[in-house]
Design a protein around this motif. Structure first.
Motif, PDB file in Angstrom:
ATOM      1  N   SER A  20     -24.595   1.346 -25.777  1.00 41.76           N
ATOM      2  CA  SER A  20     -24.910   2.766 -26.001  1.00 41.76           C
ATOM      3  C   SER A  20     -25.504   2.968 -27.390  1.00 41.76           C
ATOM      4  O   SER A  20     -26.405   3.778 -27.572  1.00 41.76           O
ATOM      5  N   ARG A  21     -25.003   2.200 -28.362  1.00 41.54           N
ATOM      6  CA  ARG A  21     -25.565   2.311 -29.711  1.00 41.54           C
ATOM      7  C   ARG A  21     -26.994   1.776 -29.745  1.00 41.54           C
ATOM      8  O   ARG A  21     -27.846   2.315 -30.461  1.00 41.54           O
ATOM      9  N   ARG A  22     -27.255   0.711 -28.981  1.00 40.93           N
ATOM     10  CA  ARG A  22     -28.627   0.194 -28.911  1.00 40.93           C
ATOM     11  C   ARG A  22     -29.556   1.228 -28.277  1.00 40.93           C
ATOM     12  O   ARG A  22     -30.703   1.405 -28.710  1.00 40.93           O
ATOM     13  N   LEU A  23     -29.076   1.920 -27.247  1.00 36.47           N
ATOM     14  CA  LEU A  23     -29.875   2.945 -26.599  1.00 36.47           C
ATOM     15  C   LEU A  23     -30.174   4.103 -27.547  1.00 36.47           C
ATOM     16  O   LEU A  23     -31.301   4.617 -27.586  1.00 36.47           O
ATOM     17  N   LEU A  24     -29.178   4.486 -28.342  1.00 38.62           N
ATOM     18  CA  LEU A  24     -29.397   5.570 -29.302  1.00 38.62           C
ATOM     19  C   LEU A  24     -30.453   5.190 -30.330  1.00 38.62           C
ATOM     20  O   LEU A  24     -31.287   6.019 -30.719  1.00 38.62           O
TER      21      LEU A  24
END
Length: 369
Positions: free
Chosen positions: A200-204
């Motif tokens: 999710s952090r990579r997506l953000l």
């Protein structure tokens, strides 16, 4: 090479933070006095070059004047002057002085930037590092601008969220698309942040900046069209001065969604884009007070006699005094144009509105360009 740049950026940020603490402690906000106070100790502690320290002092004083409170300077930019920066046109390179000495970098620029730099000898620039680790250099150049003479024609521009901009000539740019994009990204960010996983952090990080880039692209297109229309019509552009509009709107009871939408309203960015493009094109820009521009009838000058009520209802405006009916945003743009016209023709009495049987003149108007 990245480590050398990062070391200089960190040293510059450390110098700014230390200078700010000294200036705050000694209550010294004069550039010359602060220079005598901090120059030698800062050079010894940070190891920066002489002109880097001078630029750090100017950065601290400038930021202290621009904002109410400076929190912390981060290692993301470095101010350069004629002694620490050189543009070499033949080789399309720039020389930048770092803590290790002068280093040359090859420029990677497009066909838009090349004509702007042709024949120029820029004396100031800013080296920037993005959060993705990329490096950019913003070069300041002097461009010849056409004189902005007085003109009897004025195009009023009403700014808003439903329609980003509406002119007194009938042109309008809907804000429906940008609002939908903002709402969608807000929902995506909320859902992704709630997961708290590595993916999710990579997506953000991947989504970061997309909304901002689209808003910037949109404002560039709108500002181009506004300036081109004014230049073709030999007219000035008149805008409302919306300074502190967010603070006044957020003081009213509003939902969380409405507060977010107001705070995301990029009207000031559009104003900046119009200002610098108008200066290059020789188009005059004036800013008028926003009071009653949306409530006043552009035909007879009357507003609703009862405080808190208006003849405006959404996108429609119907005057209760003369019966005039029009698009509410175009009506406001006509009022803004009338106010702006009083700047081009100072001998005219200016626009006024009838409020509860009394005549009320609009206050001072700001001129730009």
């Amino acid at each position: 090479m990245r480590s050398k740049i990062d070391r200089t950026l960190q040293g510059f940020a450390d110098a700014c933070n230390q200078i700010y603490e000294i200036a705050k402690r000694e209550n010294c906000w004069n550039t010359t006095k602060l220079h005598h106070l901090v120059y030698k100790p800062i050079r010894e502690v940070t190891g920066l070059k002489a002109n880097h320290v001078c630029q750090a002092i100017r950065r601290v004083i400038g930021n202290a004047k621009a904002v109410k409170q400076v929190h912390k300077f981060r290692p993301t930019s470095l101010s350069l002057d004629v002694r620490t920066f050189q543009y070499i046109e033949d080789l399309q390179t720039v020389g930048v002085t770092l803590m290790c000495g002068r280093v040359k970098f090859k420029l990677s620029i497009g066909n838009y930037q090349l004509p702007l730099l042709k024949g120029q000898s820029p004396t100031s620039a800013t080296l920037n590092k993005t959060k993705h680790g990329d490096y950019y250099i913003n070069v300041c150049v002097d461009l010849p601008t056409s004189p902005t003479g007085k003109t009897p024609k004025v195009i009023g521009v009403d700014l808003g969220r439903r329609d980003i901009a509406t002119t007194s000539t009938g042109e309008s740019w809907s804000g429906k698309q940008i609002q939908a994009i903002r709402d969608r990204y807000s929902k995506v960010r909320s859902n992704v942040q709630s997961k708290r996983t590595r993916s999710s952090r990579r997506l953000l990080r991947r989504l970061s900046g997309r909304e901002q880039r689209f808003q910037k692209w949109l404002n560039h297109n709108i500002s181009d069209l506004l300036v081109q229309s004014a230049k073709l019509a030999n007219a000035a552009l008149s805008f409302e001065d919306l300074t502190n509009i967010r603070q006044s709107l957020n003081q009213k009871p509003r939902s969380k969604v409405e507060r977010r939408r107001t705070n995301n309203w990029a009207f000031y960015q559009l104003r900046l884009f119009v200002e610098y493009k108008a200066n290059i094109a020789g188009v005059r820009v004036v800013f008028v007070p926003p009071a009653y521009t949306s409530q006043t009838c552009s035909r007879c000058g009357h507003i609703h006699p009862i405080k808190g009520k208006s003849y405006r209802n959404g996108k429609s405006f119907k005057c209760g005094h003369c019966g005039f009916e029009h698009d509410a945003d175009i009506n406001a743009a006509n009022n803004i144009a009338a106010l702006g016209a009083s700047v081009s023709s100072p001998e005219s009495p200016g626009m006024s509105c009838q409020l509860q049987g009394q005549m009320s003149l609009f206050p001072m108007i700001q001129i730009c360009g």
